[in-house]
Design an enzyme around this catalytic site. Structure first.
Site, PDB file in Angstrom:
ATOM      1  N   ALA A  68       0.710  -1.209   0.064  1.00  0.00           N
ATOM      2  CA  ALA A  68      -0.055  -0.156  -0.068  1.00  0.00           C
ATOM      3  C   ALA A  68       0.917   1.355   0.024  1.00  0.00           C
ATOM      4  O   ALA A  68       1.800   1.310   0.488  1.00  0.00           O
ATOM      5  CB  ALA A  68      -0.997  -0.057   1.359  1.00  0.00           C
ATOM      6  N   ASP A  71       0.329   3.029  -4.921  1.00  0.00           N
ATOM      7  CA  ASP A  71      -0.444   3.554  -5.964  1.00  0.00           C
ATOM      8  C   ASP A  71      -1.567   3.735  -5.219  1.00  0.00           C
ATOM      9  O   ASP A  71      -2.713   3.064  -5.274  1.00  0.00           O
ATOM     10  CB  ASP A  71      -0.723   2.496  -7.115  1.00  0.00           C
ATOM     11  CG  ASP A  71      -1.702   2.906  -8.219  1.00  0.00           C
ATOM     12  OD1 ASP A  71      -2.138   3.993  -8.218  1.00  0.00           O
ATOM     13  OD2 ASP A  71      -2.103   2.280  -8.866  1.00  0.00           O
ATOM     14  N   ASN A 117       8.699   8.555   5.525  1.00  0.00           N
ATOM     15  CA  ASN A 117       7.813   9.329   4.967  1.00  0.00           C
ATOM     16  C   ASN A 117       6.730   9.684   5.984  1.00  0.00           C
ATOM     17  O   ASN A 117       6.582   9.023   6.994  1.00  0.00           O
ATOM     18  CB  ASN A 117       7.000   8.422   3.798  1.00  0.00           C
ATOM     19  CG  ASN A 117       5.957   7.598   4.351  1.00  0.00           C
ATOM     20  OD1 ASN A 117       4.648   8.137   4.317  1.00  0.00           O
ATOM     21  ND2 ASN A 117       6.086   6.351   4.661  1.00  0.00           N
ATOM     22  N   MET A 119       3.536  11.057   4.516  1.00  0.00           N
ATOM     23  CA  MET A 119       2.530  11.522   3.587  1.00  0.00           C
ATOM     24  C   MET A 119       1.288  11.792   4.112  1.00  0.00           C
ATOM     25  O   MET A 119       0.674  12.770   3.670  1.00  0.00           O
ATOM     26  CB  MET A 119       2.277  10.089   2.522  1.00  0.00           C
ATOM     27  CG  MET A 119       3.254   9.496   1.846  1.00  0.00           C
ATOM     28  SD  MET A 119       4.115  10.946   0.634  1.00  0.00           S
ATOM     29  CE  MET A 119       3.306  11.141  -0.550  1.00  0.00           C
ATOM     30  N   PHE A 121      -1.555  10.016   4.244  1.00  0.00           N
ATOM     31  CA  PHE A 121      -2.714   9.916   3.353  1.00  0.00           C
ATOM     32  C   PHE A 121      -3.337  10.764   2.301  1.00  0.00           C
ATOM     33  O   PHE A 121      -4.490  11.038   2.286  1.00  0.00           O
ATOM     34  CB  PHE A 121      -4.149   9.250   4.268  1.00  0.00           C
ATOM     35  CG  PHE A 121      -3.735   8.119   5.092  1.00  0.00           C
ATOM     36  CD1 PHE A 121      -3.345   6.923   4.634  1.00  0.00           C
ATOM     37  CD2 PHE A 121      -4.510   7.807   6.321  1.00  0.00           C
ATOM     38  CE1 PHE A 121      -3.104   5.691   5.348  1.00  0.00           C
ATOM     39  CE2 PHE A 121      -4.575   6.824   7.028  1.00  0.00           C
ATOM     40  CZ  PHE A 121      -3.525   5.738   6.486  1.00  0.00           C
ATOM     41  N   ASN A 150      -6.433  -0.420   0.636  1.00  0.00           N
ATOM     42  CA  ASN A 150      -5.950  -0.208   2.001  1.00  0.00           C
ATOM     43  C   ASN A 150      -6.974   1.151   2.264  1.00  0.00           C
ATOM     44  O   ASN A 150      -7.036   2.120   1.877  1.00  0.00           O
ATOM     45  CB  ASN A 150      -4.457   0.224   1.885  1.00  0.00           C
ATOM     46  CG  ASN A 150      -3.899   0.718   3.310  1.00  0.00           C
ATOM     47  OD1 ASN A 150      -3.918   1.855   3.660  1.00  0.00           O
ATOM     48  ND2 ASN A 150      -3.131  -0.235   3.755  1.00  0.00           N
ATOM     49  N   SER A 186      -0.590   3.611  10.330  1.00  0.00           N
ATOM     50  CA  SER A 186       0.091   4.627   9.916  1.00  0.00           C
ATOM     51  C   SER A 186       0.288   5.493  11.038  1.00  0.00           C
ATOM     52  O   SER A 186      -0.314   6.035  11.844  1.00  0.00           O
ATOM     53  CB  SER A 186      -0.425   5.226   8.592  1.00  0.00           C
ATOM     54  OG  SER A 186       0.101   6.442   8.539  1.00  0.00           O
ATOM     55  N   ASN A 188       1.585   8.643  10.595  1.00  0.00           N
ATOM     56  CA  ASN A 188       1.048  10.073   9.828  1.00  0.00           C
ATOM     57  C   ASN A 188      -0.004  10.519  10.112  1.00  0.00           C
ATOM     58  O   ASN A 188      -0.309  11.779   9.659  1.00  0.00           O
ATOM     59  CB  ASN A 188       1.607   9.767   8.382  1.00  0.00           C
ATOM     60  CG  ASN A 188       3.067   9.349   8.350  1.00  0.00           C
ATOM     61  OD1 ASN A 188       4.082   9.668   9.297  1.00  0.00           O
ATOM     62  ND2 ASN A 188       3.380   8.484   7.499  1.00  0.00           N
ATOM     63  N   THR A 189      -1.142   9.937  10.591  1.00  0.00           N
ATOM     64  CA  THR A 189      -2.541  10.572  11.100  1.00  0.00           C
ATOM     65  C   THR A 189      -2.598  10.629  12.472  1.00  0.00           C
ATOM     66  O   THR A 189      -2.303   9.595  13.144  1.00  0.00           O
ATOM     67  CB  THR A 189      -3.596   9.750  10.313  1.00  0.00           C
ATOM     68  OG1 THR A 189      -3.343   9.840   8.952  1.00  0.00           O
ATOM     69  CG2 THR A 189      -5.019  10.248  10.712  1.00  0.00           C
ATOM     70  N   LYS A 227      -3.763  -4.168   9.333  1.00  0.00           N
ATOM     71  CA  LYS A 227      -2.569  -3.842   9.257  1.00  0.00           C
ATOM     72  C   LYS A 227      -1.761  -3.393  10.372  1.00  0.00           C
ATOM     73  O   LYS A 227      -2.458  -2.278  10.694  1.00  0.00           O
ATOM     74  CB  LYS A 227      -2.237  -2.842   7.988  1.00  0.00           C
ATOM     75  CG  LYS A 227      -0.345  -2.750   7.894  1.00  0.00           C
ATOM     76  CD  LYS A 227      -0.517  -2.009   6.211  1.00  0.00           C
ATOM     77  CE  LYS A 227       1.141  -1.918   6.069  1.00  0.00           C
ATOM     78  NZ  LYS A 227       1.155  -1.298   4.718  1.00  0.00           N
ATOM     79  N   THR A 255       4.418  -5.783   8.522  1.00  0.00           N
ATOM     80  CA  THR A 255       3.893  -4.428   9.303  1.00  0.00           C
ATOM     81  C   THR A 255       3.822  -3.328   8.410  1.00  0.00           C
ATOM     82  O   THR A 255       4.582  -3.188   7.114  1.00  0.00           O
ATOM     83  CB  THR A 255       5.018  -4.322  10.571  1.00  0.00           C
ATOM     84  OG1 THR A 255       6.141  -4.034   9.881  1.00  0.00           O
ATOM     85  CG2 THR A 255       5.124  -5.544  11.323  1.00  0.00           C
ATOM     86  N   ASN A 256       3.339  -2.153   8.925  1.00  0.00           N
ATOM     87  CA  ASN A 256       3.632  -0.915   8.454  1.00  0.00           C
ATOM     88  C   ASN A 256       5.234  -0.279   8.693  1.00  0.00           C
ATOM     89  O   ASN A 256       5.775  -1.115   9.347  1.00  0.00           O
ATOM     90  CB  ASN A 256       2.658   0.049   9.254  1.00  0.00           C
ATOM     91  CG  ASN A 256       1.939   0.976   8.212  1.00  0.00           C
ATOM     92  OD1 ASN A 256       2.678   1.692   7.607  1.00  0.00           O
ATOM     93  ND2 ASN A 256       0.726   1.304   8.040  1.00  0.00           N
ATOM     94  N   GLY A 281      12.110  -0.100   4.833  1.00  0.00           N
ATOM     95  CA  GLY A 281      13.278  -0.782   3.926  1.00  0.00           C
ATOM     96  C   GLY A 281      14.102  -1.396   5.123  1.00  0.00           C
ATOM     97  O   GLY A 281      13.498  -2.139   5.920  1.00  0.00           O
TER      98      GLY A 281
END
Ligand code: FMN
Length: 372
Positions: A68, A71, A117, A119, A121, A150, A186, A188-189, A227, A255-256, A281
């Site tokens: 996820a 794209d 990252n 991002m 969402f 996702n 995530s 990032n939220t 996830k 995992t995330n 990574g």
């Protein structure tokens, strides 16, 4: 080709801003996706050999999927199959369209083959994604492999209304994918990861079950996975496992990205690690495998696991499958290793199987996690 990508192409790409290159690559793949002959040519060079996996009542031509986030808005749906992937996970998508966090928000730690990252969402919303996916179908360009979506929580939706937000997205998209993943991991939220708490998760899955139950004669029950973050304790993972089972959590994506950072003496990497966001990574590889192994053992191999985090080589892929992952996904590996990666991993897994005298991938599932 991987060597060529690493030595000739990657250094050129890495001169530019990460999100810009990502946007241009997706743009090119979106163009390719609209031209069957281009996809056919891609498949000739990048297509992976067969290594089928049967799971969730679906047939995956091979176990290597697109993770996820690559794209998010379904720009290049047909291209991923042409690049050798055995399945695709689109999104994260949220019920409300949202811009995500301010740029820059993707950073490469090249010395460690990692990405940070934040991002947040960025996406056009669930209904826009549904329209996009309907268009690929009507163009006759829908891929032959399973496609998942996702689901994230909209930033403007308060945490106590999260269940409804996920349910709205699921309702809008249920006819357009083979499986769904509830992303509560995530970093990032704000506060999203609190939804990994058993009670909160139970509320989300209850709301999703109501949507599943309100289906028409032509609609089928869709497997819905969750996830998880690599930063959860084993105790917290065990609580999530208690919700797994028929009509509830169908599987776990592990995992995330992580909010932890490895030690490094590389000053460029240190600068990247000082950025807020999730790390993916190579540095994530070990922890993600530990989480997979724990989940596999704790569930006695009864809960399907999609393993993701730091898969770069066939050895990495084999390690996660023998730890207990039925399927795998890649994101950062694709950035560092290039477009041959799915094919390379599948070919390598076939070699590992042959060396072990095994003929099918499920025979290797959890091989190194089984306890006597
Ligand atoms: C730029 C970027 C965006 C991502 N977006 C999402 C997302 O929207 N939803 C999600 O569940 N995971 C997202 N991820 C996490 C990946 O799907 C994956 O779990 C993680 O990167 C670990 O795999 P990797 O080491 O192969 O990259 C994102 C990762 C990156 C690098």
């Amino acid at each position: 080709m991987s060597w060529f990508y690493r030595t000739a192409i990657r250094p050129r790409l890495f001169k530019y801003n990460a999100e810009e290159i990502h946007g241009q690559t997706l743009h090119a793949l979106s163009w390719a996706s609209r031209h069957e002959f281009v996809c056919n040519a891609m498949e000739t060079f990048l297509g992976a050999p067969q290594l089928p996996v049967d799971l969730f009542g679906l047939r995956f031509p091979n176990p290597i999927g697109l993770a996820a986030g690559m794209d998010k808005i379904g720009e290049a749906v047909p291209a991923w199959a042409a690049m050798g992937f055995g399945f695709t996970e689109l999104g994260g998508v949220t019920w409300h369209a949202q811009p995500g966090n301010p740029k820059p928000r993707i950073f490469r730690a090249i010395a460690d083959e990692a990405i940070v990252n934040r991002m947040g969402f960025n996406n056009d919303g669930a209904e826009a994604l549904a329209e996009k996916l309907a268009a690929w179908r009507s163009l006759g360009r829908w891929p032959k492999h399973p496609v998942g979506i996702n689901l994230g929580k909209s930033k403007i939706t308060p945490l106590d209304q999260a269940a409804e937000d996920y349910a709205n997205s699921f309702r809008a998209l249920r006819d357009f994918a083979d499986f769904f993943v509830v992303n509560v991991s995530s970093p990032n939220t704000p506060n999203l990861r609190q939804l990994q708490d058993k009670l909160a998760l139970d509320e989300i899955f209850t709301a999703l079950r109501q949507v599943q139950n309100s289906r028409t004669r032509h609609q089928s029950i869709k497997p819905i996975l969750v996830k998880v973050a690599p930063d959860l304790s084993f105790e917290a993972l065990d609580e999530i496992l208690q919700l797994a089972g028929p009509g509830n959590i169908a599987g776990i994506v592990a995992t995330n990205t992580t909010i932890t950072r490895p030690k490094t003496t590389d000053t460029a990497a240190q600068k990247v690690y000082a950025e807020t966001g999730g790390l993916s990574g190579r540095p994530l590889q070990k922890r993600s495998t530990e989480v997979i192994r724990h989940l596999y053992r704790q569930s006695r191999g009864q809960i399907p696991i999609i393993g993701v985090g730091g898969v770069f080589t066939a050895a990495d892929a084999w390690e996660k499958i023998t730890a207990g992952a039925s399927l795998l996904q890649i994101y950062t590996g694709l950035v560092y290793e290039g477009p041959m990666l799915a094919k390379t991993l599948v070919s390598g897994l076939r070699r590992y199987l042959a060396e072990q005298g095994l003929s099918e991938l499920h025979q290797a599932l959890g091989l190194h996690s089984r306890q006597n």
